[in-house]
Write an enzyme that holds these catalytic residues in place. Sequence first.
Site, PDB file in Angstrom:
ATOM      1  N   MET A 297       0.784  -1.206   0.046  1.00 49.36           N
ATOM      2  CA  MET A 297       0.261  -0.066  -0.038  1.00 49.36           C
ATOM      3  C   MET A 297       0.829   1.401   0.279  1.00 49.36           C
ATOM      4  O   MET A 297       1.985   1.313   0.758  1.00 49.36           O
ATOM      5  CB  MET A 297      -0.988   0.109   0.896  1.00 49.36           C
ATOM      6  CG  MET A 297      -1.723  -1.257   1.413  1.00 49.36           C
ATOM      7  SD  MET A 297      -2.734  -1.780   0.048  1.00 49.36           S
ATOM      8  CE  MET A 297      -3.303  -3.189   0.648  1.00 49.36           C
ATOM      9  N   CYS A 298       0.662   2.039  -0.819  1.00 49.46           N
ATOM     10  CA  CYS A 298       1.401   3.557  -0.881  1.00 49.46           C
ATOM     11  C   CYS A 298       0.635   4.550  -1.149  1.00 49.46           C
ATOM     12  O   CYS A 298      -0.927   4.369  -1.434  1.00 49.46           O
ATOM     13  CB  CYS A 298       2.433   3.438  -1.855  1.00 49.46           C
ATOM     14  SG  CYS A 298       3.365   1.816  -1.909  1.00 49.46           S
ATOM     15  N   ASP A 299       1.277   5.701  -1.285  1.00 50.55           N
ATOM     16  CA  ASP A 299       0.500   7.118  -1.517  1.00 50.55           C
ATOM     17  C   ASP A 299       1.508   7.751  -2.316  1.00 50.55           C
ATOM     18  O   ASP A 299       2.528   8.142  -1.884  1.00 50.55           O
ATOM     19  CB  ASP A 299      -0.110   7.785  -0.393  1.00 50.55           C
ATOM     20  CG  ASP A 299      -1.236   7.185   0.159  1.00 50.55           C
ATOM     21  OD1 ASP A 299      -2.229   7.315  -0.089  1.00 50.55           O
ATOM     22  OD2 ASP A 299      -0.876   6.466   1.575  1.00 50.55           O
TER      23      ASP A 299
END
Length: 437
Positions: free
Chosen positions: A1-3
């Site tokens: 998961m990343c942004d």
Amino acid sequence: MCDTMVAVPPTTADGAVWFAKNSDREPGEAQLVEHLPARFYSSPAALRCTYLEIPQVKRTYEVLLSRPFWMWGAEMGANEYGVAIGNEAVFTRLPVERTGLTGMDLLRLALERATCAREALELITHLIARYGQGGYCGYRHKKFRYHNSFIIADPNEAWVLETAGPFWVAERARGIRTISNVLTIGREFDLISPEAFPYARSQGWCRAAADFDFARCFGDPFYGLLSGGQQRRACTWRRLNLSAGKIGLEEMFAALRDHNGLRPEQGWRLQMPCAHASWWPARQSGQTTGSMVSRLQQGRSQHWLTGTSSPCLSVFKPVVLGGQLLMAGPQPGAGFDPATLFWRHERLHRLVLRDYLYYKGMFESDRSALEARIVQEFSEQKGEKNFQCYWDKHWQAITAWSRQLAASRPKRSFAPWFHRYWRRQQKLDQDCAAIPP
């Protein structure tokens, strides 16, 4: 998961393109910062990526990478031409192949071979068509696989590229653009793979071009919900829009450190851009293990990285390409190693998690002051490229802060399952190392 996020003029304060990413992986999955020079190959042979071999090119460009220690590809990075790329795991209706180029492989290949954002986009889509994307992307979660989206930026423009198997769609970024672990490009786009609409129609996902929506047709709503990607994307977009027209270094730092009003132990899914893993299944792969901010301007790009987990507890430090190579110290690997920056900071992070607000408060003013001094001193260099000393200063500060916290009166917030999860994680990471706890 990343942004991942980007801001292009006129939303930036100085007319530059600003790029930023938090890389969220499994806790204990050390991420290293790697600065590699340009290389020439008189007789290019096969290049071994994480799972596939492909032909090498005659020249690769100077690159700055942040990558999990065990894979060839990178989560984010930049090259000597001011191209910066970050990728996101996205979950689609299409199966993910067991072998192929991972999203991290595609990102590194584009940085090593492309001189602008549009060229990088075309290279990634070409590689997907030729080799496919796939392969296992988890560290301890061995069978974790996904498709990918990207923000690809250079000093002149930025693009969002989203994929689902062999299909892809791209949109040029206008103003502020943020992405997370969900498809975001719907009816409006600038480029698209020619087979995407015919395939979606053949599956009954749309009836005609007028109702074709890439995200709706190809996205998996269930996994999109579990990922918390929409909530995190809204959080980073909202944070940056509060500063529209004056976005710069501090605003990007703040967006990556945002907890969305939550403490690390709160929430059953990942809603914090600055992620801390927890025992809930949807959060066990949600630990920010590296962060990066880039100011992209022709001939004068600057990059700021933590080289550690948890940007809320860390210090961003500068790197400039085209001069000295960063010596980030010994490379971290599987299990606690106090000789590495990543693991030395990770000890500090886990001490803080006993009671986040209490222990963070013990050194927050020192951390903030150190980062402010680094930013100020580096800005006063006026074009000089001596940045190694700032990484050394952070190393020394981590040692002092850790001693301060370890010597403090034991304190623990009331979150028994959260602390049980981290005790288990501590055991896993110590067991991997050939050293006593």
